[in-house]
Design a protein around this motif. Structure first.
Motif, short mmCIF file in Angstrom:
data_model
loop_
_atom_site.label_atom_id
_atom_site.label_comp_id
_atom_site.label_asym_id
_atom_site.label_seq_id
_atom_site.Cartn_x
_atom_site.Cartn_y
_atom_site.Cartn_z
N GLU A 22 0.87 -1.17 0.00
CA GLU A 22 0.00 0.00 0.00
C GLU A 22 0.90 1.22 0.00
O GLU A 22 1.81 1.35 0.83
N ARG A 34 -2.53 4.11 -3.44
CA ARG A 34 -2.59 3.07 -4.46
C ARG A 34 -1.89 1.81 -3.96
O ARG A 34 -1.14 1.85 -3.00
N TYR A 35 -2.12 0.72 -4.67
CA TYR A 35 -1.59 -0.58 -4.29
C TYR A 35 -0.80 -1.16 -5.46
O TYR A 35 -1.18 -0.98 -6.61
N VAL A 86 -10.50 -3.45 -5.31
CA VAL A 86 -9.08 -3.53 -5.62
C VAL A 86 -8.74 -5.01 -5.66
O VAL A 86 -8.94 -5.72 -4.68
N ASP A 107 -7.30 -1.43 -9.71
CA ASP A 107 -8.28 -0.72 -8.88
C ASP A 107 -9.48 -0.40 -9.74
O ASP A 107 -9.41 0.43 -10.64
N ARG A 122 -9.11 8.11 -7.29
CA ARG A 122 -8.25 7.17 -8.01
C ARG A 122 -7.36 7.88 -9.00
O ARG A 122 -6.35 7.34 -9.41
N TYR A 157 -1.71 12.42 -4.86
CA TYR A 157 -1.68 12.31 -3.40
C TYR A 157 -1.40 13.66 -2.78
O TYR A 157 -0.51 14.38 -3.21
#
Length: 117
Positions: A20, A25-26, A77, A90, A97, A101
């Motif tokens: 993460e 986001r991942y 996700v 995602d 999205r 950030y």
């Protein structure tokens, strides 16, 4: 447990870790390595336990990626595996999205303290 592939009577994980990012986001470990090789990110620091990675993005921002359990991924996700490559997709809708950030203001949460959300 990560998705696995059957090889010679042994289950082999198709990815080791899901991360993460402080950008919300991942990514999988494969995605991190791919972005490092492509020069999209530059590795700054790697910690093994607990597993965390700090990278610098092309625009000079620092991004902290902290390992999480795949079960901690929020609804929408998912991990998709194609040709032995695992990536996070995602499918959630919403402006968060695509928006960049924004760090928390003073007095709000700072740093990454595990999965939220």
């Amino acid at each position: 447990m990560p998705p696995c592939e059957w090889r010679r009577d042994v289950f082999v994980p198709l990815f080791d870790t899901v991360f993460e990012g402080t950008d919300g986001r991942y990514v999988t470990d494969w995605q991190i390595e791919r972005r490092l090789r492509a020069g999209v990110w530059t590795l700054c620091l790697r910690q093994r336990a607990p597993e965390k990675v700090v990278v610098e993005t092309r625009d000079g921002a620092l991004l902290l990626l902290a390992a999480i359990e795949p079960a901690e991924l929020p609804a929408g996700v998912e991990i998709r595996v194609t040709d032995d490559r695992a990536r996070v997709v995602d499918t959630r809708a919403g402006p968060s999205r695509t928006a960049p950030y924004t760090p928390p203001a003073d007095g709000e949460r700072s740093g990454v303290t595990g999965h939220e959300g």
